[in-house]
Enzyme design. Sequence first.
Site, PDB file in Angstrom:
ATOM      1  N   GLU A  34      52.808  97.052  -5.637  1.00 10.32           N
ATOM      2  CA  GLU A  34      52.249  98.237  -4.972  1.00 10.32           C
ATOM      3  C   GLU A  34      53.222  98.796  -3.933  1.00 10.32           C
ATOM      4  OE1 GLU A  34      49.419  99.685  -5.836  1.00 10.32           O
ATOM      5  OE2 GLU A  34      48.954  98.144  -7.309  1.00 10.32           O
ATOM      6  N   GLU A  75      44.461  98.868   2.410  1.00 11.79           N
ATOM      7  CA  GLU A  75      45.352  99.050   1.261  1.00 11.79           C
ATOM      8  C   GLU A  75      45.191  97.907   0.265  1.00 11.79           C
ATOM      9  OE1 GLU A  75      47.593 100.653  -1.477  1.00 11.79           O
ATOM     10  OE2 GLU A  75      47.007 101.716   0.342  1.00 11.79           O
ATOM     11  N   GLU A  82      41.614  99.424  -7.576  1.00 10.50           N
ATOM     12  CA  GLU A  82      42.369 100.086  -8.642  1.00 10.50           C
ATOM     13  C   GLU A  82      42.674  99.123  -9.784  1.00 10.50           C
ATOM     14  OE1 GLU A  82      45.822 101.948  -6.999  1.00 10.50           O
ATOM     15  OE2 GLU A  82      44.662 103.545  -6.047  1.00 10.50           O
TER      16      GLU A  82
END
Length: 128
Positions: A34, A75, A82
């Site tokens: 990420e 995050e 996700e």
Amino acid sequence: MSDFEVPPKAKGFKRLFKALFYSKDGLKCAWIEESAFRQIVILALFCIVLASYLAKDFLEWGLLILPCFLSVVVELINSSIEKAVDFTGTEFHPLAKKAKDMASAAQLIGLIFWTLIWGRYLLALYLK
């Protein structure tokens, strides 16, 4: 029945020790996969160092680093949502989009909070 068996759950300190390694694996995965996580962590480290230099006392320092940690946590949650949504299928679904958009909105709110706290603090230092 599948060939995969879930191992028995550990208890006590052994469970905590295993949880520590699962957390390490999660951080490693987020760092490698990420780019947004890497950017947030680097910005957070910069702000933590800056807060250590600028803050007059421990409380002020804590209030300055709070949005840094909050954004890193959000995050991680955003990225995990996700990944979970992507795992469920490759087809587009409106609910999957909504889940991803809401997780992204949570991070946006965290970043706005970070900007407001630091912006107000730096403005006060500048106007002094």
